[in-house]
Design an enzyme around this catalytic site. Structure first.
Site, PDB file in Angstrom:
ATOM      1  N   CYS A 207       1.808  -3.518 -32.628  1.00 55.62           N
ATOM      2  CA  CYS A 207       2.832  -4.379 -33.258  1.00 55.62           C
ATOM      3  C   CYS A 207       2.219  -5.766 -33.402  1.00 55.62           C
ATOM      4  CB  CYS A 207       4.096  -4.414 -32.420  1.00 55.62           C
ATOM      5  SG  CYS A 207       4.808  -2.789 -32.093  1.00 55.62           S
ATOM      6  N   ALA A 208       1.233  -5.892 -34.261  1.00 55.76           N
ATOM      7  CA  ALA A 208       0.366  -7.064 -34.280  1.00 55.76           C
ATOM      8  C   ALA A 208       1.033  -8.312 -34.832  1.00 55.76           C
ATOM      9  CB  ALA A 208      -0.894  -6.755 -35.088  1.00 55.76           C
ATOM     10  N   GLY A 211      -0.883 -11.665 -35.617  1.00 54.12           N
ATOM     11  CA  GLY A 211      -2.216 -11.451 -35.087  1.00 54.12           C
ATOM     12  C   GLY A 211      -2.663 -12.341 -33.954  1.00 54.12           C
ATOM     13  N   LYS A 213      -2.272 -12.054 -30.682  1.00 56.11           N
ATOM     14  CA  LYS A 213      -2.886 -11.268 -29.606  1.00 56.11           C
ATOM     15  C   LYS A 213      -4.119 -10.517 -30.113  1.00 56.11           C
ATOM     16  CE  LYS A 213       1.202 -10.831 -26.690  1.00 56.11           C
ATOM     17  NZ  LYS A 213       2.097 -11.699 -27.473  1.00 56.11           N
ATOM     18  N   ASP A 231       1.318  -3.063 -38.204  1.00 59.22           N
ATOM     19  CA  ASP A 231       2.697  -3.547 -38.127  1.00 59.22           C
ATOM     20  C   ASP A 231       3.466  -2.980 -39.314  1.00 59.22           C
ATOM     21  OD1 ASP A 231       3.872  -6.096 -36.325  1.00 59.22           O
ATOM     22  OD2 ASP A 231       5.067  -5.608 -38.085  1.00 59.22           O
ATOM     23  N   ASP A 258       4.836   2.399 -42.124  1.00 60.04           N
ATOM     24  CA  ASP A 258       6.214   2.632 -42.550  1.00 60.04           C
ATOM     25  C   ASP A 258       7.049   2.976 -41.325  1.00 60.04           C
ATOM     26  OD1 ASP A 258       5.729   2.248 -45.258  1.00 60.04           O
ATOM     27  OD2 ASP A 258       5.157   4.338 -45.559  1.00 60.04           O
ATOM     28  N   ASP A 279       3.066  -4.901 -28.206  1.00 66.94           N
ATOM     29  CA  ASP A 279       3.877  -6.114 -28.081  1.00 66.94           C
ATOM     30  C   ASP A 279       5.168  -5.827 -28.843  1.00 66.94           C
ATOM     31  OD1 ASP A 279       4.827  -8.656 -27.715  1.00 66.94           O
ATOM     32  OD2 ASP A 279       3.381  -9.629 -29.037  1.00 66.94           O
ATOM     33  N   CYS A 332       8.625 -10.060 -24.951  1.00 63.36           N
ATOM     34  CA  CYS A 332       8.967 -11.454 -24.644  1.00 63.36           C
ATOM     35  C   CYS A 332      10.452 -11.513 -24.290  1.00 63.36           C
ATOM     36  CB  CYS A 332       8.608 -12.389 -25.792  1.00 63.36           C
ATOM     37  SG  CYS A 332       9.209 -11.876 -27.415  1.00 63.36           S
TER      38      CYS A 332
END
Length: 391
Positions: A207-208, A211, A213, A231, A258, A279, A332
């Site tokens: 789940c970039a 970017g 991370k 993503d 998708d 993430d 988070c």
């Protein structure tokens, strides 16, 4: 703009933020930008003063205020100078009625305070979630040395346990150092260390987003190996290639996915990655210092959707991990439903997988992972766990 006109502008903007929170509209920062784009007469000092007032009003109100006026009135209760701007002048707000209600103060809506308390966060921890955040940087050692950057930023302070991190006061301008530094919260830098990325590895940042991370992983890998950054959000993912080019990162490739068909697009990566970092999309309860109106947008139903989505993404990530490889779950969020409980459910549903102990420069044990909080760690709030696949 007169002081009264600034106060009226803040009231109008907070009204728009409240409406957007109820309807799923634009973020507060975007609303502020749009407001002043239509009012070119406002100078930089006016814009800065109004923005400060807007976000102070948002931070103070835990529940969604009845109006922007009620939210700003709450600040005026403790600020006689601000109260005096309610003067009924042509461009200012009407005078304050002695019986006029102001928005009550609070850290979050009541239902969320209950969920935070059930997740082991007391009143002091909850209150710190809306304190103003500093500006944290990660130094890109491919292009600069920490001492070099520190010399250019005399106000910067080192961050314990993170040799590539510096902390600056909120609002500092570092645009001229793009590529040499990346704006990244110290907590985000710390939880990325849980991937234990090393030179030559094969890594997936599932789940970039934009970017942040991915670039930190590439730095840990000394730009050797392979990183797939994927993503479902085309706009966010499109920000990574130019950031990578500025940072001198050449090992990261992007892939748009998708929703619901991720594994089809990732068939060539099944059981191939040494580490998959997830993430995951989440409630963002750990980021209220930066997006305080986000707590007005969250509902129990939306939280349940995030929890379900996280479970699905973890399943996708697990399918990409090679035998004996690692899956890193990051949110988070400070809610157990998205952190410790989510990991417990994953382990129960995946026999043979296990949680590994983590040693990071910050955080406290929570379930099978670590949790970072603004009050305890001085960072955004995060939960992170490292899960080992069976051989």
């Amino acid at each position: 703009m007169t002081p009264a006109a600034r106060t009226q502008a803040a009231i109008e903007i907070v009204d728009a933020v409240i409406a957007a929170a109820r309807s799923g509209g634009a973020a507060a920062d975007t609303i502020v930008q749009r407001y002043f784009a239509e009012r070119r007469y406002a100078g930089s000092k006016d814009r800065r003063a109004v923005r400060e007032l807007v976000f102070a009003a948002i931070r103070r109100a835990g529940e969604v205020p009845a109006s922007g006026r009620a939210a700003v009135l709450a600040l005026a209760q403790d600020d006689t100078v601000l109260a005096a701007t309610f003067d009924g002048s042509r461009h200012g707000p009407a005078a304050i009625d002695p019986d006029e209600p102001a928005a009550p103060a609070g850290a979050a809506p009541g239902w969320l305070l209950d969920r935070l308390a059930a997740s082991g966060l007391g009143e002091d921890e909850a209150a710190a979630l809306v304190f103003r955040a500093p500006l944290d940087l990660r130094i890109n050692r491919r292009l600069a040395e920490p001492a070099e950057i520190a010399a250019l930023l005399p106000a910067a302070q080192p961050i314990a346990g993170l040799p590539d991190a510096l902390r600056l006061p909120h609002g500092s301008d570092v645009a001229a150092l793009a590529g040499q530094v990346e704006v990244q919260d110290a907590g985000s830098q710390a939880v990325t260390l849980a991937a234990e990325a090393k030179s030559g590895m094969t890594v997936v940042d599932l789940c970039a987003g934009g970017g942040g991370k991915t670039l930190a992983l590439a730095a840990a890998m000394e730009n050797r190996g392979r990183i797939l950054a994927s993503d479902i959000d085309r706009a966010r993912l499109s920000r990574l290639p130019p950031r990578a080019e500025r940072a001198g990162v050449t090992i990261a490739e992007t892939r748009l996915l998708d929703l619901g068909r991720e594994l089809e697009a990732l068939a060539d990566w099944r059981a191939a990655a040494d580490v998959v970092l997830v993430d995951a999309p989440c409630s963002g309860t750990g980021t209220w210092r930066r997006n305080p109106e986000a707590r007005w947008r969250l509902t129990p139903e939306r939280l349940d959707r995030y929890v379900s989505m996280q479970a699905q993404v973890l399943n996708v990530g697990a399918a990409l991990v090679r035998p004996g490889g690692a899956l890193v779950h990051i949110v988070c969020s400070l809610l157990d439903a998205e952190g410790a409980d989510q990991v417990d459910h994953f382990l129960a549903a995946h026999p043979g997988w296990s949680a590994e102990p983590l040693s990071l420069p910050c955080g406290q044990p929570r379930g099978a992972g670590l949790r970072l909080t603004p009050s305890h760690d001085g960072t955004d709030g995060f939960f992170v766990a490292r899960l080992r696949a069976p051989c």
